[in-house]
Design a protein around this motif. Structure first.
Motif, PDB file in Angstrom:
ATOM      1  N   SER A  53       0.828  -1.209   0.000  1.00  0.00           N
ATOM      2  CA  SER A  53       0.000   0.000   0.000  1.00  0.00           C
ATOM      3  C   SER A  53       0.863   1.260   0.000  1.00  0.00           C
ATOM      4  N   PRO A  54       1.144   1.812  -1.177  1.00  0.00           N
ATOM      5  CA  PRO A  54       1.935   3.050  -1.225  1.00  0.00           C
ATOM      6  C   PRO A  54       1.298   4.194  -0.447  1.00  0.00           C
ATOM      7  N   LYS A  55      -0.036   4.266  -0.468  1.00  0.00           N
ATOM      8  CA  LYS A  55      -0.677   5.391   0.228  1.00  0.00           C
ATOM      9  C   LYS A  55      -0.468   5.318   1.735  1.00  0.00           C
ATOM     10  N   ALA A  56      -0.325   4.105   2.280  1.00  0.00           N
ATOM     11  CA  ALA A  56      -0.064   3.963   3.715  1.00  0.00           C
ATOM     12  C   ALA A  56       1.292   4.551   4.083  1.00  0.00           C
ATOM     13  N   VAL A  57       2.264   4.457   3.173  1.00  0.00           N
ATOM     14  CA  VAL A  57       3.586   5.033   3.416  1.00  0.00           C
ATOM     15  C   VAL A  57       3.478   6.548   3.561  1.00  0.00           C
ATOM     16  N   PHE A  58       2.681   7.168   2.699  1.00  0.00           N
ATOM     17  CA  PHE A  58       2.549   8.625   2.754  1.00  0.00           C
ATOM     18  C   PHE A  58       1.683   9.087   3.934  1.00  0.00           C
ATOM     19  N   VAL A  59       0.743   8.285   4.338  1.00  0.00           N
ATOM     20  CA  VAL A  59      -0.037   8.609   5.542  1.00  0.00           C
ATOM     21  C   VAL A  59       0.881   8.604   6.767  1.00  0.00           C
ATOM     22  N   LEU A  60       1.786   7.640   6.821  1.00  0.00           N
ATOM     23  CA  LEU A  60       2.756   7.594   7.914  1.00  0.00           C
ATOM     24  C   LEU A  60       3.635   8.846   7.901  1.00  0.00           C
ATOM     25  N   ALA A  61       4.046   9.292   6.720  1.00  0.00           N
ATOM     26  CA  ALA A  61       4.855  10.513   6.611  1.00  0.00           C
ATOM     27  C   ALA A  61       4.081  11.730   7.107  1.00  0.00           C
ATOM     28  N   ALA A  62       2.785  11.782   6.805  1.00  0.00           N
ATOM     29  CA  ALA A  62       1.959  12.896   7.281  1.00  0.00           C
ATOM     30  C   ALA A  62       1.890  12.908   8.799  1.00  0.00           C
ATOM     31  N   ALA A  63       1.785  11.734   9.408  1.00  0.00           N
ATOM     32  CA  ALA A  63       1.753  11.645  10.870  1.00  0.00           C
ATOM     33  C   ALA A  63       3.073  12.134  11.461  1.00  0.00           C
ATOM     34  N   MET A  64       4.177  11.798  10.811  1.00  0.00           N
ATOM     35  CA  MET A  64       5.486  12.261  11.285  1.00  0.00           C
ATOM     36  C   MET A  64       5.601  13.780  11.188  1.00  0.00           C
ATOM     37  N   ALA A  65       5.107  14.345  10.097  1.00  0.00           N
ATOM     38  CA  ALA A  65       5.144  15.797   9.938  1.00  0.00           C
ATOM     39  C   ALA A  65       4.306  16.482  11.012  1.00  0.00           C
ATOM     40  N   LEU A  66       3.194  15.852  11.373  1.00  0.00           N
ATOM     41  CA  LEU A  66       2.335  16.412  12.413  1.00  0.00           C
ATOM     42  C   LEU A  66       3.041  16.402  13.773  1.00  0.00           C
ATOM     43  N   VAL A  67       3.770  15.336  14.061  1.00  0.00           N
ATOM     44  CA  VAL A  67       4.553  15.283  15.306  1.00  0.00           C
ATOM     45  C   VAL A  67       5.601  16.399  15.313  1.00  0.00           C
ATOM     46  N   SER A  68       6.265  16.611  14.180  1.00  0.00           N
ATOM     47  CA  SER A  68       7.254  17.692  14.077  1.00  0.00           C
ATOM     48  C   SER A  68       6.603  19.052  14.294  1.00  0.00           C
ATOM     49  N   LEU A  69       5.398  19.221  13.808  1.00  0.00           N
ATOM     50  CA  LEU A  69       4.666  20.468  14.014  1.00  0.00           C
ATOM     51  C   LEU A  69       4.444  20.721  15.505  1.00  0.00           C
ATOM     52  N   LEU A  70       4.061  19.687  16.217  1.00  0.00           N
ATOM     53  CA  LEU A  70       3.834  19.820  17.658  1.00  0.00           C
ATOM     54  C   LEU A  70       5.137  20.157  18.381  1.00  0.00           C
ATOM     55  N   LEU A  71       6.236  19.549  17.952  1.00  0.00           N
ATOM     56  CA  LEU A  71       7.538  19.845  18.574  1.00  0.00           C
ATOM     57  C   LEU A  71       7.960  21.293  18.312  1.00  0.00           C
ATOM     58  N   SER A  72       7.683  21.797  17.108  1.00  0.00           N
ATOM     59  CA  SER A  72       8.089  23.166  16.781  1.00  0.00           C
ATOM     60  C   SER A  72       7.373  24.195  17.638  1.00  0.00           C
ATOM     61  N   LEU A  73       6.214  23.838  18.163  1.00  0.00           N
ATOM     62  CA  LEU A  73       5.485  24.751  19.037  1.00  0.00           C
ATOM     63  C   LEU A  73       6.205  24.950  20.376  1.00  0.00           C
TER      64      LEU A  73
END
Length: 417
Positions: free
Chosen positions: A368-388
């Protein structure tokens, strides 16, 4: 002091083309000539020459990231070699490995040559980051690093432009292009070794591994950045070839657009970081990346065509160009003597996930290629929380929004843990 040694304070009397910042720009150009060429040709080369699928490309990138994971070994090398020398020797190794890439058109051969080029690339990037933060004063760092990024983008632009213009016209082979790019990098590194003195930074660097509790947010952001970036580096371009059938010329043209945009926007980003601060710029980057990775997944759900994928790829790359705000954030909170060892430690932390993610996600990609990109989106969201958690004005003792200001032990007027 050796006649080849020169304190940074004395370099103002040198012509611009022999100053430290010019050397940083020269190295910034030399590295992507090889790396950009390798990136442009890799996906087509491995599919055509070695029949790679998502599994093999995942393993190749896992091997490529092993030297990044072992970047902490730079600290040991620095016991016997100066950072400036190590940077240029690493460039030579990268150039040699790029030049011989097409000589190994098999899975095992490509793993071997990729490991060699990766040692050169990752050791160069480790000490190059350290030299930038030591040689450029804090107030000017965002703007100057922005210009250095633009120089690197310009070198990539030249490499990609030549591939686009000459690949079909002259019916070039992979070997010809890999060899040419590698030899150019070797030539620039050789010139830099001969033409520049050894610059002495004002603050001697610690020659041991440094892990400080007060840098915890920087370490976490490096870890997430490395994990998230792997998905983009490994699978976004691979998707363009596998799903949309892009050939070398089309994929290189896409890279060309990326770097044209980077040349323009990187100096602006440096100016914006100086004006608005690392916190706001990183929040913008990670919010944008979260949206882009979600959109990548939607390519498979809604069957969007290659035009949408290409647009997302360019936008993705522009958001990544903001990442040097992490460097300037660290420069503001760091003890000056910690820069070299912490750069090595941070590079290792950045590559922890990189060692297992490409191979593991290669198997998920097949399902499932789309699952790989969903995981990347979750990682970006974690980074967003850290940047706060980054304060508006980071400095020693004010590293995060939770930090109470503390005086540096033994250093009046400074703050630290």
């Amino acid at each position: 002091m050796s006649p080849r040694m020169m304190p940074l304070a004395d370099t103002l009397g040198l012509p611009f083309w022999r100053r430290p910042v010019f050397l940083l720009c020269l190295m910034a150009a030399a590295m992507p000539i090889s790396f950009a060429t390798w990136s442009a040709l890799l996906n087509n080369f491995v599919i055509e020459a070695a029949g790679f699928t998502g599994v093999e490309i995942g393993w190749l990138h896992t091997v490529r990231e092993i030297p990044g994971f072992l970047a902490v070994g730079v600290i040991a090398v620095l016991l016997v070699m100066r950072e400036q020398v190590l940077a240029l020797v690493s460039l030579l190794l990268l150039g040699v490995a790029t030049a011989i890439t097409a000589w190994f058109p098999s899975f095992g051969g490509l793993l071997f040559v990729t490991l060699l080029s990766s040692i050169g690339f990752h050791y160069f990037e480790t000490v190059n980051q350290s030299l930038q933060l030591q040689w450029i004063e804090k107030k000017r760092a965002p703007q100057v690093i922005g210009w250095i990024v633009a120089v690197g983008s310009g070198a990539s632009l030249v490499a990609y432009g030549l591939i686009v213009l000459t690949w079909k016209v002259f019916d070039l082979s992979y070997n010809t292009v890999f060899m040419t790019a590698g030899l150019v990098t070797i030539a620039i590194a050789g010139y830099a070794i001969l033409a520049f003195p050894q610059f002495e930074a004002p603050h001697p660097q610690n020659k041991r591994m440094v892990l400080r509790k007060r840098y915890w947010l920087y370490y976490l952001m490096q870890f997430m950045s490395g994990a998230r970036r792997q998905i983009f580096v490994v699978f976004a371009a691979f998707m363009m070839v596998e799903r949309f059938g892009m050939d070398v010329q089309a994929l290189t043209a896409l890279f060309l657009i990326n770097y044209m945009a980077n040349m323009v926007i990187a100096p602006l980003i440096g100016r914006w970081i100086g004006r608005f601060g690392e916190r706001r710029m990183l929040i913008l980057e990670y919010a944008g990346l979260t949206a882009v990775f979600v959109a990548y997944g939607c390519l498979y759900v809604f069957e969007w065509d290659w035009h949408v994928a290409a647009t997302l790829y360019v936008i993705n790359h522009l958001f990544f160009s903001m990442a040097f705000a992490i460097k300037t954030y660290f420069q503001k909170i760091a003890d000056p003597a910690d820069i070299a060892p912490t750069a090595a430690v941070a590079f290792t932390i950045n590559h922890i996930a990189a060692v297992f993610l490409p191979a593991g996600l290669g198997y998920l990609w097949v399902i499932s290629p789309k699952a790989v990109f969903v995981l990347a989106a979750a990682m970006a969201l974690v980074s967003l929380l850290l940047s706060l958690l980054i304060p508006r004005h980071p400095e020693p003792g004010n590293e995060t929004i939770f930090a109470a200001r503390r005086v540096v032990p033994g250093s009046a007027g400074k703050l630290s843990a």
